[in-house]
Design a protein around this motif. Structure first.
Motif: not given
Length: 338
Positions: A221-235
């Motif tokens: 949850t903490d990681i999700m909050a920090v990214r705020r939708g800016n996540y890039k799939d590692p693969m």
């Protein structure tokens, strides 16, 4: 089980070796080291299940060795040998996970009794190290990738495999996993807002699993909050990195390090997610790029080969023909390019 004996005195080291060799059931492998520095090198080479070490040695003593083993190889069990005058000193090893001590002079019955205790506890609560490490790697990746369903799936597997453990054994297992998981996050510069390695407060098996899962969920949850939708799939990041470096011989380890997971797990995950290996993916991408470049009339074929990472032109030609069924020159001819 594999055993490593560490003592700077040749006579004592030889004696411990003979006692260990006479133990039944036999150890799979027994190795020796002359001090803590030597022991760490041997651990890297064959990673024992059990470490038997003297407390006072030159270069690196037993206390420091136990600390390093505890921090880097938490699954290795440790037994410390000490004299009466060193016993208080040896007790400091408690904070490094050491649960067994032997006072000098060590006799075969003394040593064999400790081996029996360890083997009994292992047989009652044994989880294969390879499976245990795989779980931790998968959990780390599922958290970092925000794959909540995958995390839940792993925990179901863990519950099933740990069903035979007693509550104290499960508590030790989850504590070790939490320490290893936190260490992996720290090594990859992934700050956490929770201390995963904090001692578990629950006592029952169901409550222990619940407490462990709550910690994992908090991190996710903490990681999700920090990214705020800016996540890039590692693969996808890995593939983009490969695609942008086709002219360079990047290694699987380099790409795995870039996205922050171990090479072995990356290799398995890449094949699962891409339906092809890292090597075959890179070859296919190189050949696709080469085909694009071959359609540009002014580019020399030998330059195109170098541009997609092939200094050996015959090897490039052979690979291209294997993929597409025709040579680069034949492909150009089919496009009307001489």
């Amino acid at each position: 089980m594999r055993l490593l004996i560490v003592d700077d005195e040749p006579v004592i080291r030889s004696g411990l070796m003979m006692m260990a060799q006479s133990y039944e059931p036999k150890f799979q492998q027994i190795e020796t080291a002359v001090n803590g520095v030597d022991a760490l090198e041997r651990i890297i080479q064959f990673e024992p299940d059990l470490l038997l070490t003297d407390i006072r040695m030159p270069k690196m003593d037993g206390l420091e060795l136990c600390r390093k083993v505890y921090e880097n190889y938490p699954h290795i069990l440790m037994v410390v040998v000490s004299g009466y005058s060193d016993f208080d000193y040896a007790q400091k090893c408690l904070s490094y996970g050491v649960k067994h001590y032997l006072l000098k002079p060590v006799t075969p019955p003394d040593l064999h009794d400790v081996f029996n205790i360890i083997r009994k506890s292992q047989s009652q609560g044994y989880i294969p190290v390879s499976l245990y490490v795989e779980w931790v790697e998968r959990i780390e990746h599922s958290i970092w990738s925000l794959q909540e369903d995958e995390m839940a799936k792993i925990m179901v597997e863990w519950r099933e495999h740990c069903s035979h453990l007693s509550a104290p054994q499960l508590k030790d297992q989850l504590q070790d996993a939490a320490v290893l998981l936190q260490k992996q996050f720290q090594e990859k510069n992934r700050p956490l807002n929770i201390d995963l390695a904090e001692g578990f407060k629950a006592s029952g098996k169901a409550d222990l699993f619940k407490e462990f899962e709550e910690r994992l969920q908090t991190v996710l949850t903490d990681i999700m909050a920090v990214r705020r939708g800016n996540y890039k799939d590692p693969m996808e990041e890995a593939k983009a990195y490969i695609d942008n470096n086709l002219s360079v011989d990047i290694s699987l380890k380099e790409v795995a390090d870039m996205i922050g997971i171990t090479p072995n797990y990356f290799s398995t995950l890449f094949k699962k997610m891409s339906s092809e290996t890292f090597v075959s993916y890179r070859i296919n991408k190189r050949m696709d790029k080469a085909r694009e470049l071959l359609a540009i009339p002014h580019k020399r074929t030998v330059d195109i080969a170098a541009e997609v990472g092939y200094d050996d032109y015959p090897h490039f030609t052979k690979t291209f023909k294997k993929i597409f069924g025709i040579s680069p020159s034949e492909y150009r001819a089919s496009l009307g390019i001489k």
